[in-house]
Design a protein around this motif. Sequence first.
Motif, PDB file in Angstrom:
ATOM      1  N   ASN A 200      66.117 -20.999  -3.274  1.00 28.21           N
ATOM      2  CA  ASN A 200      65.473 -22.312  -3.354  1.00 28.21           C
ATOM      3  C   ASN A 200      65.532 -23.018  -2.003  1.00 28.21           C
ATOM      4  N   GLU A 201      64.842 -22.424  -1.023  1.00 26.06           N
ATOM      5  CA  GLU A 201      64.804 -22.974   0.332  1.00 26.06           C
ATOM      6  C   GLU A 201      63.376 -22.937   0.868  1.00 26.06           C
ATOM      7  N   PRO A 202      63.038 -23.852   1.780  1.00 27.57           N
ATOM      8  CA  PRO A 202      61.692 -23.845   2.365  1.00 27.57           C
ATOM      9  C   PRO A 202      61.472 -22.610   3.225  1.00 27.57           C
ATOM     10  N   THR A 203      60.222 -22.203   3.310  1.00 27.19           N
ATOM     11  CA  THR A 203      59.837 -21.028   4.083  1.00 27.19           C
ATOM     12  C   THR A 203      58.597 -21.351   4.918  1.00 27.19           C
TER      13      THR A 203
ATOM     14  N   GLY B 233      60.280 -28.485  -6.281  1.00 23.07           N
ATOM     15  CA  GLY B 233      59.206 -28.881  -5.380  1.00 23.07           C
ATOM     16  C   GLY B 233      59.672 -29.273  -3.996  1.00 23.07           C
ATOM     17  N   SER B 234      60.943 -29.667  -3.854  1.00 21.28           N
ATOM     18  CA  SER B 234      61.428 -30.076  -2.534  1.00 21.28           C
ATOM     19  C   SER B 234      61.349 -28.925  -1.536  1.00 21.28           C
TER      20      SER B 234
ATOM     21  N   VAL C  40      70.412 -28.191   7.613  1.00 23.74           N
ATOM     22  CA  VAL C  40      70.854 -29.398   6.916  1.00 23.74           C
ATOM     23  C   VAL C  40      71.000 -29.140   5.422  1.00 23.74           C
ATOM     24  N   THR C  41      69.995 -28.493   4.824  1.00 21.56           N
ATOM     25  CA  THR C  41      70.034 -28.231   3.381  1.00 21.56           C
ATOM     26  C   THR C  41      71.239 -27.379   3.009  1.00 21.56           C
TER      27      THR C  41
END
Length: 254
Positions: A115-118, A149-150, A168-169
């Motif tokens: 669950n991390e941005p890519t 969605g984040s 940071v996440t």
Amino acid sequence: MTPGTLLTDAQAMFSHGVEAVLGDRLIIDSVSFDETAMLIADHAIRKDSFDRIVVVGAGKASAAMAAGLSEVIRTNLNSKDGHEFPVIGHVNVPEGCHRDLPGITIQEARPAGVNEPTVSAIQGTDRILQLVAEAGPRDLVIGLISGGGSALLCRPSPGISLDDKLTVTRWLSSHGADIVALNTVRKHLSEVKGGGLLRANNAGQFLTLVLSDVLGDPLDLIASGPTVPDTSTAMDALTVLDQFDPDHQLPAVV
């Protein structure tokens, strides 16, 4: 009552609970039409007030939500009175959630278990921002937002890299920050969170449907609130960073 019966009953209750919150079912149950309007909860959107529907969204349930919306539009709007309403859109989802929907691109923008941005999520978000920015006064934008969605709706602020966001996440998540603290910081490192998607919009009407995964349903925190005003400030975000990174080990640009 035998153990086998207890197990069967427990499995049945679990299945019914899951079925009750399926994204497509919730949309189908929540959206209807009469002769003049699209009806969603307390909102009535006159059919003569728009010529096209633009669907955008992100989240673990957003593909199912898009499928439900597409079915409702196809069977109740575009099959009536001979008038076709074009539907276009883009929705970012995790891998394994793909649906084939007419006019709407469902992009698998991150691995299912991460669950991390890519980079893919950023590319899909840029397409979403483009769609709402290019929309016009006779367009109706419908945003479909759900938990997760984040990470899936990601466009770092100028000067902030994807690596900065990931650092940071991961730091906050591993140091005990809850979803409120985490999303307070993420909103202030983003061009799309904290109302950024709505600020980019040029359509005549924008309606958001939200499937909550945060206790109390705070709309500014679910998926970091891309279409609602941000109730937090930059000072709030800095306070979170001071709490969880007192020695300032995170990137200075953040």
